[in-house]
Design a protein around this motif. Structure first.
Motif, mmCIF file in Angstrom:
data_model
loop_
_atom_site.group_PDB
_atom_site.id
_atom_site.type_symbol
_atom_site.label_atom_id
_atom_site.label_comp_id
_atom_site.label_asym_id
_atom_site.label_seq_id
_atom_site.Cartn_x
_atom_site.Cartn_y
_atom_site.Cartn_z
ATOM 1 N N SER A 105 1.017 -1.258 0.182
ATOM 2 C CA SER A 105 -0.198 -0.040 0.026
ATOM 3 C C SER A 105 0.258 1.248 -0.304
ATOM 4 O O SER A 105 1.294 1.622 -1.181
ATOM 5 C CB SER A 105 -1.144 0.206 1.226
ATOM 6 N N SER A 131 -0.695 -4.682 -2.998
ATOM 7 C CA SER A 131 -2.096 -3.601 -2.602
ATOM 8 C C SER A 131 -1.676 -1.935 -3.535
ATOM 9 O O SER A 131 -2.228 -1.183 -2.189
ATOM 10 C CB SER A 131 -2.340 -3.932 -1.796
ATOM 11 N N TYR A 178 -2.662 -7.323 -6.282
ATOM 12 C CA TYR A 178 -4.017 -6.803 -5.743
ATOM 13 C C TYR A 178 -5.063 -8.023 -5.258
ATOM 14 O O TYR A 178 -5.140 -7.948 -6.762
ATOM 15 C CB TYR A 178 -4.531 -5.360 -6.451
ATOM 16 N N SER A 179 -5.871 -7.130 -4.813
ATOM 17 C CA SER A 179 -7.383 -8.293 -4.682
ATOM 18 C C SER A 179 -8.787 -7.366 -5.618
ATOM 19 O O SER A 179 -8.680 -6.595 -5.146
ATOM 20 C CB SER A 179 -7.687 -8.278 -3.318
ATOM 21 N N ASP A 182 -10.625 -4.962 -3.685
ATOM 22 C CA ASP A 182 -9.697 -3.784 -3.018
ATOM 23 C C ASP A 182 -10.858 -2.524 -2.887
ATOM 24 O O ASP A 182 -10.497 -2.344 -3.865
ATOM 25 C CB ASP A 182 -8.510 -4.370 -3.346
ATOM 26 N N PHE A 187 -7.760 -0.013 -7.890
ATOM 27 C CA PHE A 187 -6.903 -0.545 -8.441
ATOM 28 C C PHE A 187 -6.540 -0.059 -9.797
ATOM 29 O O PHE A 187 -5.667 -0.504 -11.130
ATOM 30 C CB PHE A 187 -6.595 -2.075 -8.285
ATOM 31 N N HIS A 215 -8.066 -5.292 0.636
ATOM 32 C CA HIS A 215 -7.008 -4.007 0.745
ATOM 33 C C HIS A 215 -6.113 -4.587 2.253
ATOM 34 O O HIS A 215 -6.834 -4.661 3.212
ATOM 35 C CB HIS A 215 -7.142 -3.155 0.872
ATOM 36 N N CYS A 224 -5.959 -15.073 -2.227
ATOM 37 C CA CYS A 224 -4.830 -14.325 -2.615
ATOM 38 C C CYS A 224 -3.642 -14.548 -2.096
ATOM 39 O O CYS A 224 -2.308 -13.579 -2.273
ATOM 40 C CB CYS A 224 -5.794 -12.706 -1.709
#
Length: 240
Positions: A105, A131, A178-179, A182, A187, A215, A224
């Protein structure tokens, strides 16, 4: 001092914790996230370092300054920490031949910016962005522009200097994940936007989307949680 945070020399604002892995010739330097107002040292630092140890890589966790400090100090800690680690890796963890950074992040934002600004002889051999926040403009995590840029948070030149489009060709081989769930970071405007920028300048990269998690939840979802295994395979294919 393994696993304990310490400031390596007087005058530095960052601290590091060492996680050596016996027989490893590669090290991952980890920058936890937290929106620049907090630091997830446990879940996105020490825990991740041990996971990399389990997969045969040494690790170093960096504790950098956050609010009430500004981007001046935060960015300095990013540059200073990687510079110090690169120049002193033989003393910190012997026999290391390759170094990758890994940020989460806001920590991914810091890692990306360091890769784009640091001297070539200090640039890491690879970069892992989890992320990631990759812009301080449209799509940035809400707390970050004001903390990092202060009263200049609308300054387009400064936003550019600390966003993905600044010098994408300066990035080393980059692994992005990334998810799809999120909701904290867009993203499309961050991870995917960086991936497109890297593709446009032919920088080696992989970008993985996982269908579960969220996230900052790299080990909360079955799919993930595979990001770490995939990141190690990415590094191994590039000589780690």
């Amino acid at each position: 001092m393994n696993n304990e945070f310490y400031c390596p020399e007087e005058g530095y604002g960052f601290e590091i914790a060492l996680y050596p892995c016996e027989g490893s010739k590669s090290c991952v330097v980890i920058y936890p996230g937290g929106g620049y107002f907090q630091l997830s040292v446990g879940g996105e630092g020490n825990f991740i370092a041990r996971k990399y140890n389990d997969l045969g890589l040494s690790a170093i966790v960096v504790k950098y300054r956050i609010k009430p400090y500004t981007g001046k100090e935060i960015f300095k800690d990013g540059i200073d920490s990687l510079t110090y680690i690169t120049r002193n890796i033989s003393k910190l963890i012997p026999n290391i031949e390759k170094i990758a950074t890994c940020g989460f992040s806001a920590g991914a934002h810091l890692s990306m910016c360091v890769c784009q600004h640091i001297d070539d002889d200090l640039k890491p051999d690879a970069c892992i962005l989890s992320s990631p926040v990759t812009t301080l403009g449209d799509g940035a995590f809400p707390t970050m522009p004001g903390i990092f840029l202060g009263d200049e948070f609308r300054n387009k030149e400064l936003i550019t200097e600390y966003s993905y489009w600044y010098k994408p060709d300066a990035m080393p081989p980059t692994f992005i994940w990334y998810s799809a769930l999120d909701t904290a970071v867009d993203f499309n405007k961050n991870a995917i936007a960086l991936k497109k920028a890297l593709d446009n300048v032919n920088v080696d990269n992989e970008c993985h989307e996982y269908p579960d998690g969220g996230h900052g939840s790299g080990f909360n979802g079955i799919e993930c949680s595979r990001w770490l295994e995939h990141s190690v395979k990415f590094l191994e294919k590039r000589g780690f």
